[in-house]
Design an enzyme around this catalytic site. Structure first.
Site, PDB file in Angstrom:
ATOM      1  N   CYS A   1      18.319  42.696  23.347  1.00 49.52           N
ATOM      2  CA  CYS A   1      17.648  43.923  22.928  1.00 49.52           C
ATOM      3  C   CYS A   1      16.522  44.257  23.909  1.00 49.52           C
ATOM      4  O   CYS A   1      15.941  43.376  24.514  1.00 49.52           O
ATOM      5  CB  CYS A   1      17.035  43.832  21.538  1.00 49.52           C
ATOM      6  SG  CYS A   1      18.197  43.569  20.218  1.00 49.52           S
TER       7      CYS A   1
ATOM      8  N   LYS B   1      20.725  37.252  28.483  1.00 49.40           N
ATOM      9  CA  LYS B   1      19.823  36.489  29.348  1.00 49.40           C
ATOM     10  C   LYS B   1      18.715  35.829  28.540  1.00 49.40           C
ATOM     11  O   LYS B   1      18.332  34.702  28.814  1.00 49.40           O
ATOM     12  CB  LYS B   1      19.214  37.441  30.387  1.00 49.40           C
ATOM     13  CG  LYS B   1      18.287  36.763  31.394  1.00 49.40           C
ATOM     14  CD  LYS B   1      19.076  35.986  32.401  1.00 49.40           C
ATOM     15  CE  LYS B   1      18.213  35.320  33.446  1.00 49.40           C
ATOM     16  NZ  LYS B   1      18.956  34.259  34.178  1.00 49.40           N
TER      17      LYS B   1
END
Ligand code: AGP
Length: 601
Positions: free
Chosen positions: A2, A596
């Site tokens: 996000c 990530k």
């Protein structure tokens, strides 16, 4: 995982392009939905969002023509609620005059949602970001100002998050954009005629390098020409200067390489040089080392790749510093070790991002025990950095590609450096030579790695085996291969292979061994256990006649020390994974389903 971006400008203009570009810059964090909202001067909200990749959704919704004076964009990676149009962000409040988006997790979202529904609010989806908007709506409806409503709402929201929100509507004109930070990243950018805010710097730096870092428990009010930070708790205004961020955006570009992953592998000699330079000059190193030296128990805690570095780090500490350290997967830490911590203990938390929720949970479980908290991280200003008693930087610059490469190599070098400083035995490492040794390894192993990748490509499952210092490396090589090639690969101790997995071996079955010089004799036994049953042994290690004779394929590393040899093995393992991924038609920078920065439980 996000990302949010927001901007306020002076004159009404097309903001869609800016929002789209900011979204692309946040994409490396991983996402499955995208959305943008703009508010024009008349107070009308234009909201467009959907599940899917940025370019697909943009083709359908045409973000580029959205015009206004305030705008926000959000990339969502689903945790609460499936990836869908209603769950995509930003969200509106019941009557459509508040619009907001979040990053992170609101852990009491289910209870809040029930309250909102019971109060007659219009709840359109099942995503926790919507709770942020309704939480503010609740107080705005009671007549509170927007600032006061946000402060009260933030106290109702539990979890680690950041959110951005704006009030529209012709009746109560408001020209500001607001954002709150509570556990997730938030940075403000100040430009000529605009202010913006984002989860992180890559989406801000193309617009301005004048930045302000917001801290946990703070909210920021942005106007086109000014910003104001205040504490959520008591509303006190915080005086904070902006700073000039001088590292260029070229770090975020691919620089001629097809993928960030390959670029970042090739950046490793420079990253190692920067790390060694930072370590030689930093006042942070001595207190960090002294804490470890004085400790009764030492824990190295991380997830994924960072955990694999901990496994190698613990072996280095045992071998050189004669200090036992326990490598622990972060989600295991609380139940297995946290209850027995004392002020004599040291917990070293290792995280590239410094934002991994599992790592922060381990950190929180150690708080209050009196144990010293040490952080090893790459992202300056991260939550881990602020929460640590002392921290060390990995000094890698941006790592965009989801698979960690240069940050892993620097984690292992940093552990080696620390163990070398505390060394009780043998000559120290020739640190000045290390960057050129990494360079040499890339040069020498690139071609071989392509050949090994081609050899492994037809297999959907295989083993990587290590022994001693190379156990953590075998685990990391296997994780990297799984992550980007989608083949299954188990990394484990070569001595354990005969206790069960050996039964998997058949004629031509590939087993890759990673060995460091002092363990070559032991490893020869393990290699032969595989080859005498028809398995194909591929060896990564310093040149050794006996090993070469035992192997089918040999990937030679430069003639360096036992410890450095184990670390240099990372390079061909990364290259093998990269080439296998590309030859299978995958994008190694953004493996499916992964992100990530994992800011969720
Ligand atoms: C590494 O290639 C992975 N993307 C992943 O295992 C990662 O190392 C893990 O999520 C921990 O991240 P951190 O170092 O930012 O805490």
């Amino acid at each position: 995982m996000c990302g949010i971006f927001g901007i306020v400008v002076k004159e009404e203009q097309v903001l869609g392009g800016t929002l789209l570009e900011a979204s692309r810059r946040l994409a490396y964090r991983g996402y499955d939905s995208v959305g943008c909202a703009v508010i024009d001067r008349a107070g009308r909200i234009d909201l467009r969002k959907d599940a899917g990749k940025i370019e697909e959704v943009n083709d359908r919704l045409n973000f580029a023509d959205m015009a206004g004076v305030r705008g926000m964009a959000q990339l969502r990676w689903a945790t609460f609620g499936a990836p869908s149009q209603p769950n995509a962000q930003p969200h509106l409040d019941s009557d459509g005059d508040l619009v907001g988006a979040h990053n992170g997790n609101i852990v009491n979202h289910v209870a809040l949602r029930e309250q909102f529904i019971a109060s007659g609010f219009t709840v359109r989806g099942t995503n926790d970001g919507e709770s942020c908007v309704h939480a503010v709506e609740r107080y705005v409806d009671q007549g509170d100002s927007v600032v006061s409503s946000i402060r009260k709402a933030a106290r109702d929201l539990e979890g680690d998050y950041a959110f951005v929100i704006a009030r529209a509507g012709a009746e109560s004109p408001d020209e500001a954009l607001y954002a709150v930070k509570q556990g997730s990243g938030l940075v403000v950018g100040i430009g000529d005629g605009f202010c913006c805010v984002s989860s992180d710097l890559p989406s801000i730096l193309p617009l301005t390098n004048q930045v302000v870092r917001v801290r946990d428990g703070e909210m920021v009010t942005l106007h086109h020409d000014r910003f104001e930070i205040r504490r959520v708790e008591d509303g006190a205004v915080v005086d904070r200067e902006s700073e000039l961020f001088t590292e260029g955006m070229d770090a975020a570009e691919k620089g001629g390489y097809e993928h960030f992953m390959l670029k970042e592998i090739h950046e490793q000699p420079k990253a190692a040089e920067d790390l060694l330079h930072w370590l030689s000059a930093s006042p942070h190193v001595d207190p960090f080392v002294s804490s470890i030296e004085a400790a009764r128990h030492i824990y190295f805690v991380g997830c994924g790749t960072s955990y694999n570095a901990c496994v190698l780090g613990a072996a280095l500490f045992n071998r050189l510093a004669m200090k036992p350290a326990v490598p622990v997967l972060a989600p295991v830490f609380r139940e297995t070790f946290a209850h027995t911590l004392s002020s004599e203990d040291v917990v070293v938390l290792v995280s590239q991002s410094g934002e991994t929720k599992d790592v922060l949970n381990a950190l929180n479980s150690a708080r209050g025990s009196g144990a010293t908290i040490l952080g090893i991280l790459n992202v300056l200003g991260s939550t881990l950095m602020h929460a640590s008693d002392h921290y060390l930087l990995l000094a890698c610059g941006y790592e965009i590609s989801v698979p960690a490469t240069k940050t892993f190599l620097n984690q292992t070098l940093l552990f080696y450096y620390l163990a070398d400083r505390l060394r009780r035995t043998g000559p120290g490492e020739r640190w000045d030579d290390v960057p050129s040794r990494i360079e040499e390894t890339i040069r020498r192993t690139d071609g071989f790695s392509q050949e090994v990748a081609a050899l492994l490509k037809p297999f959907h499952e295989m083993y990587y085996l290590g022994y001693g210092l190379t156990l953590g490396m075998a685990m990391e090589g296997a994780l990297k291969l799984k992550e980007v090639s989608y083949a299954h690969c188990e990394g484990m101790l070569s001595a354990e292979f005969k206790h069960g997995p050996l039964s998997a071996v058949y004629d031509g079955y590939p087993v890759l061994f990673i060995t460091a010089p002092d363990d070559a004799k032991m490893m020869i036994n393990h290699v032969n256990e595989v080859t005498c049953r028809g398995g194909r042994a591929i060896i990564v290690g310093r040149e050794d006649d006996l090993l070469r004779k035992s192997a089918h394929d040999y990937l030679p590393l430069p003639a360096v020390s036992h410890e450095l040899s184990a670390i240099l093995a990372a390079v061909p393992l990364q290259l093998i994974s990269y080439y296998m991924s590309v030859s299978k038609g995958h994008n190694p920078d953004f493996p499916r389903n992964l992100s990530k920065t994992l800011t969720v439980d």
